[in-house]
Design an enzyme around this catalytic site. Structure first.
Site, short mmCIF file in Angstrom:
data_model
loop_
_atom_site.label_atom_id
_atom_site.label_comp_id
_atom_site.label_asym_id
_atom_site.label_seq_id
_atom_site.Cartn_x
_atom_site.Cartn_y
_atom_site.Cartn_z
N ASP A 170 0.82 -1.22 0.00
CA ASP A 170 0.00 0.00 0.00
C ASP A 170 0.85 1.27 0.00
O ASP A 170 1.95 1.28 0.55
CB ASP A 170 -0.87 0.04 1.27
CG ASP A 170 -1.77 -1.17 1.41
OD1 ASP A 170 -2.17 -1.75 0.38
OD2 ASP A 170 -2.08 -1.54 2.55
N ASP A 222 -0.76 -2.42 -4.49
CA ASP A 222 -1.85 -2.85 -3.61
C ASP A 222 -2.80 -1.66 -3.39
O ASP A 222 -3.25 -1.08 -4.37
CB ASP A 222 -1.26 -3.42 -2.31
CG ASP A 222 -2.26 -4.30 -1.56
OD1 ASP A 222 -3.45 -4.25 -1.89
OD2 ASP A 222 -1.86 -5.03 -0.65
N ARG A 224 -12.90 0.62 -4.94
CA ARG A 224 -12.55 0.97 -3.56
C ARG A 224 -12.34 2.46 -3.33
O ARG A 224 -11.25 2.91 -2.98
CB ARG A 224 -11.30 0.20 -3.10
CG ARG A 224 -11.46 -1.30 -3.21
CD ARG A 224 -10.25 -2.04 -2.68
NE ARG A 224 -10.42 -3.48 -2.85
CZ ARG A 224 -9.48 -4.38 -2.64
NH1 ARG A 224 -8.28 -4.01 -2.26
NH2 ARG A 224 -9.72 -5.67 -2.81
#
Ligand SMILES: *[C@@H]1O[C@H](CO)[C@@H](O)[C@H](O)[C@H]1NC(C)=O
Ligand SMILES: *[C@@H]1O[C@H](CO)[C@@H](O)[C@H](O)[C@H]1NC(C)=O
Ligand SMILES: *[C@@H]1O[C@H](CO)[C@@H](O)[C@H](O)[C@H]1NC(C)=O
Ligand SMILES: *[C@@H]1O[C@H](CO)[C@@H](O)[C@H](O)[C@H]1NC(C)=O
Ligand SMILES: *[C@@H]1O[C@H](CO)[C@@H](O)[C@H](O)[C@H]1NC(C)=O
Ligand SMILES: *[C@@H]1O[C@H](CO)[C@@H](O)[C@H](O)[C@H]1NC(C)=O
Ligand SMILES: *[C@@H]1O[C@H](CO)[C@@H](O)[C@H](O)[C@H]1NC(C)=O
Length: 336
Positions: free
Chosen positions: A127, A156, A213
């Site tokens: 991330d 990610d 997301r």
């Protein structure tokens, strides 16, 4: 420095951004769950020493430990390991392109952290920022950038918030060119850990050219208002596994396929939003507050929930001004 002083300074340094005619200056001070919560407002390094850093070694030293510290970073930091930020820190980029690359940021097992005005770019295999088991975090006016060329798993998340993290505000960021932007609750088997936590405010963020997301939440509560979404391949906002979202005053443009979904079972199965434990999990809940502008995208709400009002004061931007204001006010170089 007192929070009131910081707010006054923030007001004083508001940049000359191009605003819609007649629009009042945007309020760039902290709003939402990172401010109003049972523990107290997020203050970061307030009251601590101020340090300036321009090398990875200086940066790593400055963010380590729990001592309050305000860190002004400038330049490009090509990190070889994830930067672990301690409690009571404000990490603030200077200028218009202070960049973190090579490796991203962990906000793990800490409290009271502010990250502002940083470009977080092309972080491979992990991330951009992971917030794990941490409380009172403000992620504001950053730019998260990668590319969609290598498929959903080359990078990610951009800003993932997991493992009972709580009382967080994610505001005025520019998230773009990325598959899996912001996951809240990283597994459908972590209900016992996450339930009752993951209170997050997302406001005035600009998402452009993404997979999904923005955010996708499990087991928590997210208040999602006045964000601009452009071109999502799958669900822009996804609520599942008993999660509750309050969605209001957002604008959807471009080719966004589904603005909002509460469906646990994700179709098509190649969506990066499928669960790691398979592609079945419980549906979430969605609550609609002030009117949204869905553009040409559809919504799929299977369960209306009970998170119908945010438990704090906030000012909604009029819907017709959201697009211009978010483009003008989000991302880098807008706050000192
Ligand atoms: C960052 O550092 C790595 C080595 O640690 C190097 O391979 C890479 O080229 C550097 N990237 C940039 C943009 O300088
Ligand atoms: C910002 O910095 C990054 C990394 O140093 C660089 O790749 C990029 O081109 C810069 N962007 C701008 C707009 O200057
Ligand atoms: C969560 O963080 C706290 C410190 O804030 C720590 O005491 C605790 O052990 C952490 N829990 C886990 C599961 O890592
Ligand atoms: C800094 O953070 C720690 C852990 O979250 C907290 O217990 C402590 O009171 C803080 N210290 C100061 C001086 O604010
Ligand atoms: C939407 O998709 C079409 C077809 O893929 C493409 O031509 C168009 O440029 C896209 N629009 C935007 C705003 O990206
Ligand atoms: C909602 O999504 C599910 C799963 O993708 C699908 O089976 C269902 O038909 C959708 N409902 C509507 C009204 O689009
Ligand atoms: C809100 O709804 C959830 C899901 O049905 C439920 O578990 C929870 O108890 C409700 N909360 C309140 C305050 O009614």
């Amino acid at each position: 420095m007192k929070l009131t002083t910081l707010t006054a300074i923030a007001a004083a340094i508001l940049p000359a951004i191009a605003l819609p005619p007649g629009h009042p200056k945007p309020d760039f001070s902290l709003v939402g769950f990172a401010k109003d919560n049972p523990i107290g407002p997020t203050t970061g390094g307030e009251g601590g020493e101020t340090v300036k850093v321009s090398t990875p070694a200086e940066l790593i030293a400055a963010v380590t430990g729990d001592t309050p510290r305000i860190i002004y970073a400038s330049g490009t930091f090509n990190l070889t390991a994830r930067l672990r930020i301690g409690s009571n820190k404000s990490l603030i980029g200077t200028g218009t392109n202070t960049t973190i690359r090579g490796s991203g940021i962990n906000i793990y097992n800490v409290a009271n952290v502010v990250v502002r005005n940083l470009g977080i770019r092309f972080i491979l295999n992990n991330d951009g920022i992971t917030i794990q088991n941490s409380t009172r975090v403000w992620i504001d006016h950053n730019e998260f950038e990668s590319d969609m060329l290598g498929g959903p798993d080359k990078y990610d998340g951009q800003c993932d918030i997991v493992r009972a993290s709580d009382w967080i505000t994610v505001s005025w960021n520019y998230f773009h060119d990325h598959w899996k932007s912001s996951l809240v609750g990283n597994s459908d088997i972590l209900g016992d850990v996450d339930r009752g936590h993951l209170h997050i405010t997302y406001h005035h963020n600009h998402w452009r050219h993404s997979g999904t997301r923005g955010p996708a939440g499990r087991f928590g509560h997210q208040h999602i208002y006045n964000n601009l979404y452009e071109d999502f391949l799958y669900q822009a906002i996804h609520s599942r596994s008993d999660n509750q979202v309050l969605v209001e005053g957002n604008v959807f443009r471009g080719n966004t396929s589904e603005a909002l979904s509460t469906y646990g079972l994700v179709i098509p199965a190649d969506s990066p939003n499928t669960s790691p434990e398979g592609d079945y999990e419980l549906d979430g809940f969605a609550n609609l507050g002030a009117k949204n502008d869905w553009g040409s995208s559809k919504i799929n709400i299977t369960q209306v929930g009970n998170f119908t009002k945010a438990p704090y004061k906030y000012q909604l931007t009029p819907l017709k001004e959201v697009q211009k204001l978010v483009i003008a006010g989000s991302g880098l170089g807008k706050v000192k």
